[in-house]
Design a protein around this motif. Structure first.
Motif, PDB file in Angstrom:
ATOM      1  N   VAL A 162      -5.669   9.554   0.314  1.00  0.00           N
ATOM      2  CA  VAL A 162      -6.141   8.308  -0.278  1.00  0.00           C
ATOM      3  C   VAL A 162      -4.988   7.310  -0.241  1.00  0.00           C
ATOM      4  O   VAL A 162      -3.890   7.611  -0.691  1.00  0.00           O
TER       5      VAL A 162
ATOM      6  N   LEU B  21       0.852  -1.181   0.000  1.00  0.00           N
ATOM      7  CA  LEU B  21       0.000   0.000   0.000  1.00  0.00           C
ATOM      8  C   LEU B  21       0.886   1.229   0.000  1.00  0.00           C
ATOM      9  O   LEU B  21       2.011   1.192   0.508  1.00  0.00           O
TER      10      LEU B  21
ATOM     11  N   GLY C 235      -2.535   1.271  -8.150  1.00  0.00           N
ATOM     12  CA  GLY C 235      -3.126   2.602  -8.156  1.00  0.00           C
ATOM     13  C   GLY C 235      -4.577   2.636  -7.744  1.00  0.00           C
ATOM     14  O   GLY C 235      -5.216   3.686  -7.763  1.00  0.00           O
ATOM     15  N   LYS C 236      -5.139   1.484  -7.350  1.00  0.00           N
ATOM     16  CA  LYS C 236      -6.543   1.411  -6.945  1.00  0.00           C
ATOM     17  C   LYS C 236      -6.697   1.987  -5.537  1.00  0.00           C
ATOM     18  O   LYS C 236      -5.943   1.672  -4.623  1.00  0.00           O
ATOM     19  N   SER C 237      -7.696   2.847  -5.346  1.00  0.00           N
ATOM     20  CA  SER C 237      -7.970   3.425  -4.028  1.00  0.00           C
ATOM     21  C   SER C 237      -8.493   2.358  -3.089  1.00  0.00           C
ATOM     22  O   SER C 237      -9.436   1.632  -3.424  1.00  0.00           O
ATOM     23  N   CYS C 238      -7.893   2.260  -1.896  1.00  0.00           N
ATOM     24  CA  CYS C 238      -8.276   1.231  -0.923  1.00  0.00           C
ATOM     25  C   CYS C 238      -8.871   1.813   0.347  1.00  0.00           C
ATOM     26  O   CYS C 238      -9.809   1.250   0.902  1.00  0.00           O
TER      27      CYS C 238
ATOM     28  N   ARG D  88      -3.514   3.895  -1.630  1.00  0.00           N
ATOM     29  CA  ARG D  88      -3.686   3.100  -2.848  1.00  0.00           C
ATOM     30  C   ARG D  88      -2.840   1.841  -2.796  1.00  0.00           C
ATOM     31  O   ARG D  88      -1.854   1.781  -2.077  1.00  0.00           O
ATOM     32  N   ASP D  89      -3.232   0.859  -3.619  1.00  0.00           N
ATOM     33  CA  ASP D  89      -2.415  -0.346  -3.737  1.00  0.00           C
ATOM     34  C   ASP D  89      -1.407  -0.166  -4.867  1.00  0.00           C
ATOM     35  O   ASP D  89      -1.324   0.912  -5.469  1.00  0.00           O
TER      36      ASP D  89
END
Length: 195
Positions: A18, A4, A24-27, A20-21
């Motif tokens: 934010v 992360l 680039g996906k928001s977690c 992200r992983d």
């Protein structure tokens, strides 16, 4: 093990971050502020569910923070002494943080098992902290602890402190060293001429 990425919050003490992983996906969303007693950071899932919080209990040189998961207090973390190397014990969850504020690299253990590690990385968008977390259920606490460690090592620039020190020191070292050698040679030459 999941990776992360947390942006440095040093320039934005009241905003939303934010997490992200590696794709680039928001977690997660990290919301809140520091600085006053009982100020808090709250960690939310992307769907808006509150997962964990950290609340500042004391101020001063050695501040303490309480960690909450699902609105239940699970532990307390206090700032340790040490500039080059730190060992911090997290009461309640019995985790041990080992690392250096100079390099912003930390490892967190539960007994002899690595829970997660933190290190600064430079991405195209700037510096951020990379967390490598072994278990998904430890992610909320890992993010909050990483935020606390980053808060304690907060600096005006996002570049790790050790990298900045090396940049600042290298030119000065070379200049002062060559200046010193040059002065010594000139002094020795003048002494020989006077004899």
């Amino acid at each position: 093990m999941r990776q992360l990425y947390i942006r440095d919050r040093s320039s934005d003490l009241h905003g939303t971050t934010v997490i992200r992983d590696k794709n680039g996906k928001s977690c997660y969303l990290l919301v809140g502020k520091w600085g006053m007693r009982y100020d808090a950071l709250s960690l939310y899932a992307i769907d808006g569910a509150l997962l964990a919080e950290v609340k500042q209990l004391t101020l001063g040189l050695l501040p303490k923070f309480a960690l909450y998961v699902n609105r239940q207090r699970v532990g307390t973390i206090g700032k340790g002494l040490g500039f080059v190397q730190q060992v911090i014990y997290i009461r309640g969850i019995n985790w041990i943080v080992v690392g250096s504020p100079l390099t912003s690299r930390y490892r967190v253990f539960s007994g002899s098992h690595l829970v997660f590690s933190i290190q600064p990385v430079k991405l195209s968008s700037g510096y951020c902290h990379e967390l490598k977390i072994n278990k998904k259920e430890d992610e909320p606490l890992a993010i909050l602890i990483a935020s606390i460690l980053n808060h304690w090592a907060r600096r005006s620039e996002q570049e790790p402190l050790l990298a900045r020190l090396m940049k600042q020191r290298s030119p000065n070292l070379n200049t002062s060293m060559s200046f010193s050698i040059s002065n010594q040679l000139n002094f020795n030459c003048k002494e020989r001429r006077n004899k």
